[in-house]
Design an enzyme around this catalytic site. Structure first.
Site: not given
Length: 403
Positions: A136, A166, A250
């Site tokens: 993402h 992911d 992230s």
């Protein structure tokens, strides 16, 4: 975890890079149980009445990094309490980089930053260096840059990505890379172990920030929404930590006392009533995905060739087409069958209700995908048990590769 938490957990570190661009990538809907791992049950009535399989996911813009570069602060190596720690967090932090998502906003735009995240340099090979990050973080990017420090950025090539886990792999010029992270084993960790999270919260201005905590839980199974319809469509196993994880973290590292990466920080529960619930992809799982992305540019998974939803998700008046015995209340209703797929060759039809695969009960799309992606391989034969017009039937089909 209650339903509200399940649905709100995606207000996570995904906020760091996903803007309106998130609707371009994560919103893509693939044939359920079947195609490359991104399956959805959105707009059920639409699925049952048309051939259009699309969805969208909106998210807010993240804070952008300050234009002014700052001198990177020295990091103390005395983060852990143990006197026998041999790690040098200063050196380790140099292998944690910034990942910049660049997109063209309009025809006059030459390309501008739409978000930043973190990444881990995990390998150097033949003059190249490889970075793992979250999918993402780079979703929708027309160009990706890796920030090695506050002052130096290099262009990155996207080797491949996998939406379901992911994860994404980038390749950069290895001549400018001096440090490579040491990968540990997530299986060897125990609850209560001290860990630190390293990444770039809120952008590159705060690059290489370190937060300290413990492993709060292992093998947590979280229902996640991969397509943005606010309905869980996959279950992921993660490490839970109370080390602070913020937007921008992230793709960064969760590190043990030996200075080894044991997880890739991915998400957190973002609710006012919740504190210290962050989650990382276990490195043991991530390494398998990384290897396949390096080899194939993607993760290849078995395909059945259907789009489907749970019985309780079929709205009026379409549920009138479903006939089941009174003692059958759970199963997966076929919405569409992909032409030329194993399901089509086996004769599956719309409104068939799948209840088992190889005697493993199927209640929803998560059950089907979990079994397909963890228990069987491409070209394996599987037996499906289903109901048609109220009668139980079985069929054997050979799994194809996802397309």
């Amino acid at each position: 975890m209650d339903e509200e938490q399940k649905l709100e957990q995606q207000e996570t570190t995904h906020q760091d890079t996903h803007k309106s661009s998130e609707s371009k990538g994560i919103g893509k809907l693939f044939m359920a149980g079947i195609v490359g791992g991104a399956v959805a049950t959105i707009m059920t009535a639409f699925l049952l009445s048309t051939n259009i399989l699309t969805s969208a996911n909106e998210s807010e813009n993240s804070e952008q990094p300050d234009e002014e570069s700052q001198e990177q602060a020295e990091i103390s190596d005395n983060v852990f309490d143990s006197e026998n720690i041999s790690t040098d967090l200063n050196e380790l932090a140099k292998s944690i980089v910034g990942v910049v998502n660049i997109q063209q906003q309009n025809i006059f735009d030459q390309g501008s930053e739409t978000g930043t995240g973190s990444g881990i340099i995990y390998k150097k090979d033949a003059g190249d260096a490889y970075v793992v990050t979250n999918q993402h973080v780079i979703d929708g990017a027309e160009q990706v840059e890796v920030a090695l420090n506050q002052d130096e950025r290099v262009d990155a090539e996207i080797v491949g990505k996998d939406q379901l886990t992911d994860l994404a792999v980038l390749k950069i010029d290895g001549n400018k890379v001096s440090n490579v992270a040491k990968l540990g084993s997530s299986e060897d960790t125990i609850v209560g172990d001290t860990v630190v999270a390293i990444g770039n919260p809120l952008g590159l201005e705060f690059s290489n920030s370190i937060t300290k905590g413990i492993i709060s839980g292992k093998n947590r199974s979280l229902s996640v929404d991969t397509n943005g319809d606010r309905q869980p469509d996959w279950v992921t196993d993660v490490i839970q930590t109370d080390a602070a994880i913020n937007p921008g973290n992230s793709g960064g590292a969760l590190v043990n006392e030996k200075g080894e990466v044991i997880g890739i920080n991915s998400m957190k529960i973002a609710q006012q009533r919740v504190e210290g619930m962050g989650f990382a992809i276990p490195i043991d799982q991530a390494q398998k995905v990384i290897q396949e992305i390096e080899e194939h540019g993607e993760v290849k998974r078995p395909l059945v060739g259907i789009s489907a939803v749970g019985i309780n998700q079929v709205p009026q008046p379409y549920n009138q087409n479903i006939q089941l015995p009174s003692d059958v209340s759970e199963g997966l209703v076929v919405a569409q069958v992909q032409d030329g797929s194993p399901a089509a060759e086996a004769g599956l039809q719309q409104y068939d209700v799948i209840t088992k695969i190889n005697d493993h009960e199927i209640k929803n799309t998560i059950d089907l995908k979990t079994y397909l992606y963890n228990q069987v391989k491409i070209n394996d034969e599987v037996e499906l048990t289903f109901y048609r017009n109220g009668e139980e039937q079985t069929v054997t089909l050979t799994l194809d590769k996802a397309i």
